[in-house]
Design a protein around this motif. Sequence first.
Motif, PDB file in Angstrom:
ATOM      1  N   VAL A  86      72.708 -49.352  10.993  1.00 53.06           N
ATOM      2  CA  VAL A  86      71.475 -48.841  11.600  1.00 53.06           C
ATOM      3  C   VAL A  86      70.337 -49.837  11.394  1.00 53.06           C
ATOM      4  N   ARG A  87      70.176 -50.350  10.172  1.00 57.18           N
ATOM      5  CA  ARG A  87      69.124 -51.342   9.900  1.00 57.18           C
ATOM      6  C   ARG A  87      69.292 -52.584  10.786  1.00 57.18           C
ATOM      7  N   GLN A  88      70.529 -53.077  10.869  1.00 57.91           N
ATOM      8  CA  GLN A  88      70.795 -54.267  11.675  1.00 57.91           C
ATOM      9  C   GLN A  88      70.492 -54.003  13.148  1.00 57.91           C
ATOM     10  N   THR A  89      70.931 -52.877  13.651  1.00 57.42           N
ATOM     11  CA  THR A  89      70.722 -52.544  15.064  1.00 57.42           C
ATOM     12  C   THR A  89      69.243 -52.393  15.374  1.00 57.42           C
ATOM     13  N   LEU A  90      68.519 -51.673  14.529  1.00 50.61           N
ATOM     14  CA  LEU A  90      67.079 -51.512  14.747  1.00 50.61           C
ATOM     15  C   LEU A  90      66.363 -52.859  14.687  1.00 50.61           C
TER      16      LEU A  90
END
Length: 155
Positions: free
Chosen positions: A141-145
């Motif tokens: 999620v952090r990487q995608t955001l």
Amino acid sequence: MGIKLTTPKSEIEGWFSKQAAAADRAMISLLTDIGLQCMIEARTNGDYMDQTGNLRSSIGFCVLKRGRVVKQMLADALGDGLPVNREGISVSRQTLSRLASEYAQEAYCVIIVAGMSYAVYVEARGKNVLTSAELLAERVVRQTLGELGFKVGKS
């Protein structure tokens, strides 16, 4: 010289509606992918002895949109070669259903579960049931955001 709108309002609204639908599909697809990755992580890297097959079979996920299940996957649909037990799948289905009602106010949500009630005790004894899946979800999620341009702080 002024500007006059010649495009019909319905055409403009239709364009925005199509963009919103595309964003909706993209969000559901992203959350489904995260749920699937986490489910695979939890089922393949759980470091506990699963004597009955119930615990590993009770790992599943669902994606919600405004409290309605739009995607769901249970162990029997994964086809990962690991044992599957009907009791674990049944408990997973019930747990996901119960939790889905608790997130009715969320626009989008992914829920990953180990449905057997004793999963928390296995984790408390230092075994990995869902911990690695939770860490994976946070990282993805952090990487995608970040890739989408959002600034993501520490939680």
